[in-house]
Design an enzyme around this catalytic site. Sequence first.
Site, PDB file in Angstrom:
ATOM      1  N   ARG A 104       1.165   2.200  -5.428  1.00  0.00           N
ATOM      2  CA  ARG A 104       1.285   1.249  -6.626  1.00  0.00           C
ATOM      3  C   ARG A 104       1.530   2.052  -7.746  1.00  0.00           C
ATOM      4  NH1 ARG A 104      -3.898  -2.024  -7.133  1.00  0.00           N
ATOM      5  NH2 ARG A 104      -3.197  -2.642  -5.243  1.00  0.00           N
ATOM      6  N   HIS A 149      -4.620   3.437  -5.226  1.00  0.00           N
ATOM      7  CA  HIS A 149      -3.080   3.147  -4.704  1.00  0.00           C
ATOM      8  C   HIS A 149      -2.249   4.112  -5.533  1.00  0.00           C
ATOM      9  CE1 HIS A 149      -3.542  -0.316  -2.190  1.00  0.00           C
ATOM     10  NE2 HIS A 149      -4.568  -0.735  -2.825  1.00  0.00           N
ATOM     11  N   ASP A 156      -3.193  -1.724   1.603  1.00  0.00           N
ATOM     12  CA  ASP A 156      -3.856  -3.075   1.744  1.00  0.00           C
ATOM     13  C   ASP A 156      -3.429  -3.586   2.993  1.00  0.00           C
ATOM     14  OD1 ASP A 156      -5.425  -2.762  -0.401  1.00  0.00           O
ATOM     15  OD2 ASP A 156      -4.264  -3.767  -1.897  1.00  0.00           O
ATOM     16  N   GLU A 238     -13.507  -4.590  -0.248  1.00  0.00           N
ATOM     17  CA  GLU A 238     -12.321  -5.382   0.049  1.00  0.00           C
ATOM     18  C   GLU A 238     -12.164  -5.151   1.679  1.00  0.00           C
ATOM     19  OE1 GLU A 238      -9.455  -3.662  -2.531  1.00  0.00           O
ATOM     20  OE2 GLU A 238     -10.177  -4.797  -4.359  1.00  0.00           O
ATOM     21  N   HIS A 241      -8.770  -2.929   2.215  1.00  0.00           N
ATOM     22  CA  HIS A 241      -8.251  -1.828   1.549  1.00  0.00           C
ATOM     23  C   HIS A 241      -8.799  -0.651   2.171  1.00  0.00           C
ATOM     24  CE1 HIS A 241      -8.174   0.312  -2.643  1.00  0.00           C
ATOM     25  NE2 HIS A 241      -8.656   0.897  -1.919  1.00  0.00           N
TER      26      HIS A 241
END
Length: 265
Positions: A104, A149, A156, A238, A241
């Site tokens: 990301r 990320h 994910d 999460e 994740h």
Amino acid sequence: MPKLTLRALASSIAGLIALAALPATARAVPEPRAPEEFVALRDIAPSILQEMRYPTAHNFVGEPVDGYHRPMCILTRPAALALRQAQQRLLARGYTLKVYDCYRPQRAVDHFVAWAEDLRDQSMKDEFYPRVDKTRLFEDGYIAEKSGHSRGSTVDLTIVRLPVRPTRPYHPGEPLRSCYAPQRERFPDNSIDMGTGFDCFDTLSHTADPRITGEQRANRLLLKKTLEAVGFENLPEEWWHFTHQPELFPDTYFDFPVERRSLTP
């Protein structure tokens, strides 16, 4: 003022005028590129499904996120190779992995932060954070100024049963359904039932939340144990994740865009 200085000043002004007259593409600063340790997951493990959410409007922001120029998964090579191992284990059991997000760019994280600070924008609340006040997104840890990320070894993902059932596309503006509703009521996703949808800002997304029982808990544990066996660590808040260890770039937050040309040929 000496004539030479006047001529130099005139030359500088002329240069600035000429630069301003160039097309934006000619004046643009080249985009950063990824180090050679980054790869496209599809080149390493083509059988892993990719449903990249952030290049689309079906995410908690409600629009394509900055920096996602293409719907593709980019990771450091060790993380991608480890996912290939996990995929082989799941294929033997009649399942496949599906990724929602991989590397990301920092500009995407900045987009998330700007969105979280705009308290007027509640367009996706009914699906992604029905029970969370937007003023608490930073305090509760759902949004942060930095993301693992961006270091390239975090992914994910979920599990899909074979044969893969197709899912319909999201239509912007359609009625939203709570991410923690029963699976048949949530937005259709071919993932096995994990108890919540992806990116559900709710404590029910905590991997070991005691309210998640039965098949849903077994599904989360299948994902967790499969990835831990190949070197990933789960983020307890999460279920989707995971970060591959050791990270190649534990202290670097990259900002190259998600697209094929960011990678070394």
